[in-house]
Design an enzyme around this catalytic site. Sequence first.
Site, short mmCIF file in Angstrom:
data_model
loop_
_atom_site.label_atom_id
_atom_site.label_comp_id
_atom_site.label_asym_id
_atom_site.label_seq_id
_atom_site.Cartn_x
_atom_site.Cartn_y
_atom_site.Cartn_z
N GLY A 132 -3.23 9.22 -3.67
CA GLY A 132 -4.72 9.41 -4.34
C GLY A 132 -4.63 10.74 -5.21
O GLY A 132 -5.39 10.73 -5.91
N ASP B 261 0.79 -1.14 -0.04
CA ASP B 261 0.00 0.01 0.07
C ASP B 261 1.03 1.25 0.16
O ASP B 261 2.13 1.19 0.19
CB ASP B 261 -0.79 0.14 1.33
N SER B 262 0.13 2.31 -0.41
CA SER B 262 0.99 3.67 -0.22
C SER B 262 1.40 3.90 1.21
O SER B 262 2.59 4.64 1.39
CB SER B 262 0.08 4.78 -0.83
N CYS C 178 -4.24 -1.52 -1.98
CA CYS C 178 -4.36 -0.19 -2.36
C CYS C 178 -5.46 0.07 -3.37
O CYS C 178 -4.92 -0.39 -4.73
CB CYS C 178 -3.24 0.53 -2.57
N ASN C 179 -6.36 0.74 -3.19
CA ASN C 179 -7.49 0.77 -4.47
C ASN C 179 -6.82 1.80 -5.36
O ASN C 179 -7.16 1.45 -6.69
CB ASN C 179 -8.71 1.38 -3.84
N THR C 180 -6.19 2.94 -5.12
CA THR C 180 -5.32 3.80 -6.11
C THR C 180 -4.52 2.98 -6.93
O THR C 180 -4.90 3.09 -8.15
CB THR C 180 -4.87 4.93 -5.41
N CYS D 290 -11.34 2.76 -0.11
CA CYS D 290 -9.70 2.88 -0.02
C CYS D 290 -9.39 2.14 1.24
O CYS D 290 -10.25 2.34 2.31
CB CYS D 290 -9.61 4.54 0.40
N THR D 291 -8.24 1.49 1.16
CA THR D 291 -7.80 0.94 2.53
C THR D 291 -7.62 1.61 3.60
O THR D 291 -7.27 0.77 4.67
CB THR D 291 -6.80 -0.05 2.16
N HIS D 292 -7.40 2.75 3.64
CA HIS D 292 -7.36 3.67 5.10
C HIS D 292 -8.62 3.73 5.77
O HIS D 292 -8.62 3.92 6.72
CB HIS D 292 -6.87 4.83 4.54
N GLU E 62 -2.90 9.46 7.82
CA GLU E 62 -1.27 9.11 7.53
C GLU E 62 -0.83 9.86 8.69
O GLU E 62 0.30 9.52 9.16
CB GLU E 62 -0.72 9.68 6.29
#
Length: 278
Positions: A39, A6-7, A69-71, A194-196, A160
């Site tokens: 994103g 993921d980012s 990560c969806n992005t 979004c995984t966040h 974040e």
Amino acid sequence: MIGVFDSGYGGLTILQQIRKVLPEYDYLYLGDNARAPYGTRSFECIYRYTLDAVSYLIRQGCGLIILACNTASAKALRTIQQHDLPLINKKMANGQKVNVLGVIRPTVEVVPSLTQTKHVGVLATPGTVASDSYRIELLKQAPDLIVTQQSCPMWVPLIEVGEHDSEGAKYFIHKYLQEIITRDPMIDTLLLGCTHYPLIKQAIDAELTSLGHPCNTIAQGEIVAHSLADYLRRHPEYETQLTRNGSCSYLTTDDADRFSTAAELFLTHPVSATRVEY
Ligand code: DGL
């Protein structure tokens, strides 16, 4: 090993569910925190960053990589699968093969069965919304769905930096939810695309209730985990290459101590991360 990328921290919400369903495998988590968030970045940039991460995970011995990560799944997965993986696999030794999977396909296979009204909302990063991937893929599964997408550019940066419980976060949770339910008051199912976002799921649910619009809010972790288990059953050519000692290591491109502290919020158990450059 199974690589999970993921980012930043968001993919930990996916990793946690995958490890519940498939605890026996070895995992290597990589968060590109130094370059998060993705994103708001261009297609070219997200593709390049994602390919760098995938190549690094393959060099570390990952035979299967999940873009948690969806992005990255929306903007980079297809090009990596169609263009880069064939070249990478040609060079692999002993006939071994690697594959990269995303989180959008498994999610859209499940979401249509969860709505009564057929009106679905997707909350996601600007990059995921701009790609239109969710609308296109959901309509392939169920052409009668009405899909409304809402870009939530402030949520990932707030998470974040650990500000997701702040008054500022409350303001932006209210703002984006009010926007989407005003655009389509018939929505009964809201995908956290979004995984966040699972980290603020409780706050999202509470805000929907106070807006008088409780919805079925869907986090992707369990869906992705069960889909991966199914994939491994159907693809022994990858499954047999994966090691099984139940281990998990954490890598970040930014400060390791900061990652370890923040990761605990997502995982609710202590981790010790290592900083890497690639
Ligand atoms: N967790 C990523 C996603 O699912 C995040 C985003 C970002 O870096 O903006 O889209």
